[in-house]
Each structure stands twice: as structure tokens, then as C-alpha cells.
Scaffold this motif. Structure first.
Motif, PDB file in Angstrom:
ATOM      1  N   UNK A  45       0.836  -1.202   0.000  1.00  0.00           N
ATOM      2  CA  UNK A  45       0.000   0.000   0.000  1.00  0.00           C
ATOM      3  C   UNK A  45       0.873   1.256   0.000  1.00  0.00           C
ATOM      4  N   UNK A  46       1.894   1.274   0.834  1.00  0.00           N
ATOM      5  CA  UNK A  46       2.787   2.441   0.865  1.00  0.00           C
ATOM      6  C   UNK A  46       3.426   2.686  -0.501  1.00  0.00           C
ATOM      7  N   UNK A  47       3.811   1.593  -1.175  1.00  0.00           N
ATOM      8  CA  UNK A  47       4.457   1.739  -2.489  1.00  0.00           C
ATOM      9  C   UNK A  47       3.479   2.300  -3.519  1.00  0.00           C
ATOM     10  N   UNK A  48       2.212   1.879  -3.419  1.00  0.00           N
ATOM     11  CA  UNK A  48       1.205   2.334  -4.387  1.00  0.00           C
ATOM     12  C   UNK A  48       0.939   3.835  -4.257  1.00  0.00           C
ATOM     13  N   UNK A  49       1.249   4.392  -3.086  1.00  0.00           N
ATOM     14  CA  UNK A  49       1.016   5.823  -2.862  1.00  0.00           C
ATOM     15  C   UNK A  49       2.309   6.592  -2.604  1.00  0.00           C
ATOM     16  N   UNK A  50       3.436   5.980  -2.954  1.00  0.00           N
ATOM     17  CA  UNK A  50       4.737   6.621  -2.690  1.00  0.00           C
ATOM     18  C   UNK A  50       4.876   7.943  -3.447  1.00  0.00           C
ATOM     19  N   UNK A  51       4.088   8.123  -4.509  1.00  0.00           N
ATOM     20  CA  UNK A  51       4.122   9.373  -5.280  1.00  0.00           C
ATOM     21  C   UNK A  51       3.659  10.569  -4.451  1.00  0.00           C
ATOM     22  N   UNK A  52       2.910  10.296  -3.381  1.00  0.00           N
ATOM     23  CA  UNK A  52       2.387  11.382  -2.536  1.00  0.00           C
ATOM     24  C   UNK A  52       3.218  11.457  -1.255  1.00  0.00           C
ATOM     25  N   UNK A  68      -6.944  -4.141  -6.732  1.00  0.00           N
ATOM     26  CA  UNK A  68      -5.618  -3.860  -7.272  1.00  0.00           C
ATOM     27  C   UNK A  68      -5.168  -2.503  -6.699  1.00  0.00           C
ATOM     28  N   UNK A  69      -4.426  -2.571  -5.601  1.00  0.00           N
ATOM     29  CA  UNK A  69      -4.087  -1.346  -4.871  1.00  0.00           C
ATOM     30  C   UNK A  69      -3.179  -0.438  -5.716  1.00  0.00           C
ATOM     31  N   UNK A  70      -2.371  -1.043  -6.578  1.00  0.00           N
ATOM     32  CA  UNK A  70      -1.522  -0.233  -7.468  1.00  0.00           C
ATOM     33  C   UNK A  70      -2.405   0.583  -8.412  1.00  0.00           C
ATOM     34  N   UNK A  71      -3.482  -0.038  -8.884  1.00  0.00           N
ATOM     35  CA  UNK A  71      -4.386   0.680  -9.775  1.00  0.00           C
ATOM     36  C   UNK A  71      -5.101   1.803  -9.016  1.00  0.00           C
ATOM     37  N   UNK A  72      -5.499   1.542  -7.789  1.00  0.00           N
ATOM     38  CA  UNK A  72      -6.124   2.589  -6.984  1.00  0.00           C
ATOM     39  C   UNK A  72      -5.136   3.740  -6.798  1.00  0.00           C
ATOM     40  N   UNK A  73      -3.891   3.396  -6.478  1.00  0.00           N
ATOM     41  CA  UNK A  73      -2.866   4.416  -6.255  1.00  0.00           C
ATOM     42  C   UNK A  73      -2.606   5.251  -7.502  1.00  0.00           C
ATOM     43  N   UNK A  74      -2.493   4.594  -8.632  1.00  0.00           N
ATOM     44  CA  UNK A  74      -2.177   5.357  -9.849  1.00  0.00           C
ATOM     45  C   UNK A  74      -3.394   6.132 -10.343  1.00  0.00           C
ATOM     46  N   UNK A  75      -4.589   5.574 -10.144  1.00  0.00           N
ATOM     47  CA  UNK A  75      -5.806   6.294 -10.526  1.00  0.00           C
ATOM     48  C   UNK A  75      -5.986   7.563  -9.699  1.00  0.00           C
ATOM     49  N   UNK A  76      -5.695   7.460  -8.414  1.00  0.00           N
ATOM     50  CA  UNK A  76      -5.828   8.627  -7.538  1.00  0.00           C
ATOM     51  C   UNK A  76      -4.722   9.635  -7.860  1.00  0.00           C
ATOM     52  N   UNK A  77      -3.567   9.125  -8.246  1.00  0.00           N
ATOM     53  CA  UNK A  77      -2.466  10.026  -8.622  1.00  0.00           C
ATOM     54  C   UNK A  77      -2.877  10.913  -9.803  1.00  0.00           C
ATOM     55  N   UNK A  78      -3.513  10.274 -10.790  1.00  0.00           N
ATOM     56  CA  UNK A  78      -3.942  11.011 -11.975  1.00  0.00           C
ATOM     57  C   UNK A  78      -5.007  12.047 -11.603  1.00  0.00           C
ATOM     58  N   UNK A  79      -5.974  11.605 -10.782  1.00  0.00           N
ATOM     59  CA  UNK A  79      -7.052  12.508 -10.356  1.00  0.00           C
ATOM     60  C   UNK A  79      -6.492  13.663  -9.527  1.00  0.00           C
ATOM     61  N   UNK A  80      -5.501  13.357  -8.720  1.00  0.00           N
ATOM     62  CA  UNK A  80      -4.858  14.369  -7.871  1.00  0.00           C
ATOM     63  C   UNK A  80      -4.261  15.476  -8.733  1.00  0.00           C
ATOM     64  N   UNK A  81      -3.647  15.069  -9.845  1.00  0.00           N
ATOM     65  CA  UNK A  81      -3.035  16.065 -10.738  1.00  0.00           C
ATOM     66  C   UNK A  81      -4.115  16.881 -11.464  1.00  0.00           C
ATOM     67  N   UNK A  82      -5.057  16.173 -12.102  1.00  0.00           N
ATOM     68  CA  UNK A  82      -6.012  16.890 -12.955  1.00  0.00           C
ATOM     69  C   UNK A  82      -7.100  17.615 -12.163  1.00  0.00           C
ATOM     70  N   UNK A  83      -7.528  17.050 -11.048  1.00  0.00           N
ATOM     71  CA  UNK A  83      -8.649  17.648 -10.304  1.00  0.00           C
ATOM     72  C   UNK A  83      -8.221  18.554  -9.161  1.00  0.00           C
ATOM     73  N   UNK A  84      -6.915  18.533  -8.828  1.00  0.00           N
ATOM     74  CA  UNK A  84      -6.491  19.292  -7.641  1.00  0.00           C
ATOM     75  C   UNK A  84      -5.341  20.244  -7.991  1.00  0.00           C
ATOM     76  N   UNK A  85      -4.225  19.677  -8.404  1.00  0.00           N
ATOM     77  CA  UNK A  85      -3.020  20.495  -8.635  1.00  0.00           C
ATOM     78  C   UNK A  85      -3.218  21.414  -9.853  1.00  0.00           C
ATOM     79  N   UNK A  86      -3.721  20.840 -10.937  1.00  0.00           N
ATOM     80  CA  UNK A  86      -3.951  21.655 -12.140  1.00  0.00           C
ATOM     81  C   UNK A  86      -5.023  22.724 -11.918  1.00  0.00           C
ATOM     82  N   UNK A  87      -5.863  22.523 -10.897  1.00  0.00           N
ATOM     83  CA  UNK A  87      -6.932  23.491 -10.606  1.00  0.00           C
ATOM     84  C   UNK A  87      -6.470  24.546  -9.607  1.00  0.00           C
ATOM     85  N   UNK A  88      -5.192  24.473  -9.214  1.00  0.00           N
ATOM     86  CA  UNK A  88      -4.642  25.553  -8.410  1.00  0.00           C
ATOM     87  C   UNK A  88      -4.500  25.307  -6.924  1.00  0.00           C
ATOM     88  N   UNK A  89      -4.731  24.053  -6.468  1.00  0.00           N
ATOM     89  CA  UNK A  89      -4.501  23.794  -5.036  1.00  0.00           C
ATOM     90  C   UNK A  89      -3.078  23.272  -4.841  1.00  0.00           C
TER      91      UNK A  89
END
Ligand SMILES: *Cc1c(COP(=O)(O)O)cnc(C)c1O
Length: 420
Positions: free
Chosen positions: A39-46, A243-264
């Protein structure tokens, strides 16, 4: 498909049984650590990522210490759970306090520990303020209501007792800001035992979009988003693990497009999973006491629902291995029961299993979360011991079995003789 295997070989398990009377719960340390690391590895990007292990799933200090070593925090919902986390040495900043209908003294203790208080209702802002003064960091639990479908264990969000409505969130954070709170978190928990990985990605998107709206309308910045627990496990062999890796990478993508790119700015992703961390690595080991043949064929165990409530409570499936009979045909059909005087004290109903005789050892799989912890003393039934299979193959008793003395501990007979 999920292959169901035992934490050790048959000979080893028979060895353990020779020195530890059944029934007992057995936890597999290596498997728990491997799950936590995955689980930690799947979210290591954060960089701020942390799973706060839901203490209620397996409130045992040794299991909590193992998970602490793996970088997890604790998710508590009561005073005893807070005290347990304190005794284990989990620092306050790694404790999420997510409770509901909360008594004042729990707010006081949570604040004293420096735990992150997650409010379940807008009226609790005032309750915390009165009880102990507002901490500098606060979090609200969001209930998306009809915006999100639910499932059987937790129910539909709009029928669930938890959390703030959308309107209350805007009002609540506005009040916090006005009262001088400067650090904010946002939380939701909308699923339980959910096996669809997309569900968690969709929940993240829902929260990220909401967070951007709060950020823009109220001018507040968030330190973290807590996506809750609820990642399911494949209790049935025909189910597939999330598939926790898929959850991690899916959230990573959403984090970029729905949060960081929107100015948070960057924030930490928190989870508070219990079930998927220890569930598959815990086993209820029990012995067949009697066989009974009436209108059905019954296997009577030395364990009962006091040791594992889920089948009786939810009709939940727990896979059963008959030790040493794995390769025999499953050509018998049994109800596998405990000894409690409730007809729903059945671990399995009309289950196809190999032929069973008294003395056989049955292992109930996936009992490592919401298993021992849920047990009760109804009918004078006592809860079993918990054992830990260490990585080096040794076995440690991490909780003794309850005794009759424990059962009587809350009773006082001194007044009985004069009681008329
Ligand atoms: C029970 C609970 C969890 C853990 O759920 P799992 O199904 O064990 O992952 C997390 N958060 C809250 C608020 C809970 O009530």
C-alpha cells in the motif's frame, strides 16, 4: 480468483495447536508487513501519504506496533482506542480521531494527544470549543448523500448517520475560519468492503472537486484529504482482490487533474483502512467437537460467534480449510456451527467440504480484521487468544484467552446475601 492458503504448513500448524489450545486467532506478521508495504508503495508518489490503521479492526498493541513500524498511523473512534494508540506510542499527529455522537472527554483526550480531530457534525464545532477549545487543525467528515451509491455493510450514504451535508461543510469551514482555525483537512468514508478499485478513484475525484470549490469560495487551503477505509477483501475464492496499485495510480492522476492543475497546492493523501491490511492475514483456528446428523449434517466447533461474528451478523462468507484434507473431494454438505444458543451461530450454511470427523482442525480464513475484535460475551462465551506467527517462524501469544474470572470481573456478590 483468489487462492486461499494457510500461513504455514500443516505440520507447523499442528505444532502450534499442540502448545496452544483451540480456538485461537493466528496472525501472519510477514503477510501483514508485505500488505502494508504494498500500500505504501502504491502511494509513494504522494510525499505525505499515510494509512491510519482502523484500530477497531484489530485492536492489539503488537499488530499496531508492526503497522507503526511500517509507517502507518492509527484511526481511533473511542477513548479506549485513543489510550491504546497512546500506549503503543503512536504520535498524536499520526492519529485520526473519527468518532460520532462523541462524548466531551474524548475530544479532550484527542486534543491532549495532538490527534487530528475529525468532526462528524457541524454542532460538534461548538462541543469541542466548550470541551477543550478548538485545536489549530480540524477536519470534517463529508457525507455525499445521494451523490454516491453505497453498499450492504455501510448502507447508502443518504441513510447513513455519519458526516456533514455539502451545505454544512461550507458553513462549517466558514465558522472555523472565523474562529481562527488555520489548518484544515477533509474526510469521507462511504464504502465498506468494496472490491471495485474504480469506486475509490471516483470517491477521490468527488472529494478533490469539492475541495477545490471550498478552496475557491472560502479561501482555505487543505493539508490533507482522508479518503477513509473500506477497501474490501476477497472473502470468496472466486472474488478478486482490489488492485491497490491501480487505486494508487488512478488517484495520482485525479490528484493532478482535479487538484493540482486546478490551483490547489500539494497535500497529503490519507487512508484509514483496516480490513484490507490485516483481514487476509488472520485465521481462526478451531477444532471439531461433535458431529450431529438430524435434518441436516452439523459440524460443531469449539469456536462460536463470540470469536467471529461476521457470518451471523452479515451472512458473511468465510472460507474454510479442513486441515490435511485439502486434496480430498468436497463431497459432503455441512452447516458449520458454534455452541452459542442462537440458531444464527453458524460459520457456514450448507457448505461443500470434505468428510469431517470429530477432532479435525478447521481454519476459517480472512478473520484478521473485524474478527476477534467484534466478539462478545453473550451466553457466557469467552473470547479466544490471539497468536502472532513471527517472520522467523516463532509464535507469540499477543492476547491470552478470556477466563471465567474475566467474565465475573464486573460483578460484585458482596451485597447479594443481604439483598432482599
Ligand atoms: C470502520 C472504519 C474504518 C475501517 O474500515 P475497513 O473496512 O476496516 O477498512 C475506517 N474509518 C472509519 C471512520 C471507520 O468507521
Amino acid at each position: 480468483m483468489t487462492e486461499k492458503h494457510l500461513p504455514c504448513g500443516e505440520a507447523k500448524l499442528r505444532d502450534i495447536i499442540a502448545s496452544h489450545p483451540t480456538p485461537f486467532h493466528l496472525y501472519d506478521e510477514a503477510a501483514i508487513r508485505a500488505t502494508a508495504r504494498r500500500m505504501n508503495a502504491a502511494f509513494a508518489w504522494n510525499p505525505g501519504f499515510r494509512n491510519h490503521f482502523a484500530v477497531k479492526a484489530a485492536p492489539n498493541p503488537y499488530l499496531m506496533r508492526i503497522l507503526q513500524e511500517e509507517g502507518f498511523g492509527a484511526d481511533c473512534s473511542s477513548l479506549p482506542e485513543l489510550l491504546l494508540s497512546e500506549r503503543v506510542g503512536i504520535p498524536g499527529k499520526a492519529i485520526m480521531f473519527t468518532s460520532n455522537d462523541t462524548p466531551d472527554e474524548e475530544f479532550v483526550k484527542a486534543k491532549e494527544l495532538g490527534a487530528i480531530i475529525n468532526l462528524d457534525d457541524i454542532s460538534h464545532i461548538e462541543a469541542v470549543e466548550k470541551a477543550c477549545g478548538l485545536p489549530e487543525l480540524l477536519c470534517f467528515r463529508y457525507n455525499p448523500g445521494p451523490l454516491k451509491g453505497g453498499n450492504a455493510i455501510i448502507g447508502k450514504p443518504e441513510e447513513a448517520k455519519y458526516g456533514f451535508t455539502r451545505e454544512q461543510l461550507f458553513e462549517g469551514y466558514r465558522i472555523l475560519k472565523e474562529k481562527g482555525v488555520r489548518r484544515f483537512g477533509l474526510h469521507t468514508m462511504v464504502a465498506s468492503n468494496e472490491l471495485n478499485p474504480q469506486y475509490f478513484i471516483d470517491t477521490a475525484i468527488l472529494l478533490f472537486d469539492l475541495l477545490i470549490e471550498l478552496h475557491e469560495k472560502l479561501g482555505i487551503t487543505f493539508e490533507f484529504v482522508n479518503l477513509g477505509g473500506g477497501i474490501g477483501i476477497p472473502y470468496r475464492p472466486e472474488q478478486t482482490a482490489v488492485d491497490i496499485e491501480r487505486v494508487g495510480s488512478g488517484i495520482r492522476e485525479a490528484y493532478k487533474t482535479h487538484l493540482i492543475d486546478k490551483g490547489h497546492p500539494d497535500l497529503a493523501i490519507y487512508l484509514e483502512c483496516g480490513r484490507c491490511i490485516t483481514g487476509p492475514s488472520g485465521y481462526l483456528v478451531t477444532r471439531v467437537r461433535h458431529m450431529k446428523h438430524t435434518y441436516r449434517d452439523y459440524v460443531g466447533l469449539d469456536a462460536c460467534m463470540a470469536n467471529l461474528m461476521r457470518p451471523a451478523l452479515y451472512g458473511a462468507y468465510h472460507h474454510i480449510t479442513v486441515l490435511g484434507k485439502d486434496n480430498l473431494p468436497k463431497d459432503h454438505v455441512y452447516d458449520v456451527t458454534g455452541s452459542l444458543c442462537e440458531n444464527n451461530d453458524k460459520f457456514a450454511i450448507q457448505r461443500e467440504l470434505p468428510e469431517i470427523v470429530p477432532g479435525d482442525i478447521l481454519v476459517l480464513h480472512d478473520a484478521g480484521a473485524h474478527g476477534h475484535a467484534m466478539g462478545f460475551n453473550y451466553n457466557g462465551k469467552l473470547r479466544s487468544a490471539e497468536l502472532l506467527l513471527r517472520e522467523d517462524g516463532t509464535v507469540v501469544e499477543i492476547r491470552r484467552a478470556e477466563t471465567i474470572g474475566d467474565y465475573f470481573a464486573t460483578l460484585d456478590f458482596t451485597g447479594l446475601d443481604t439483598f432482599r
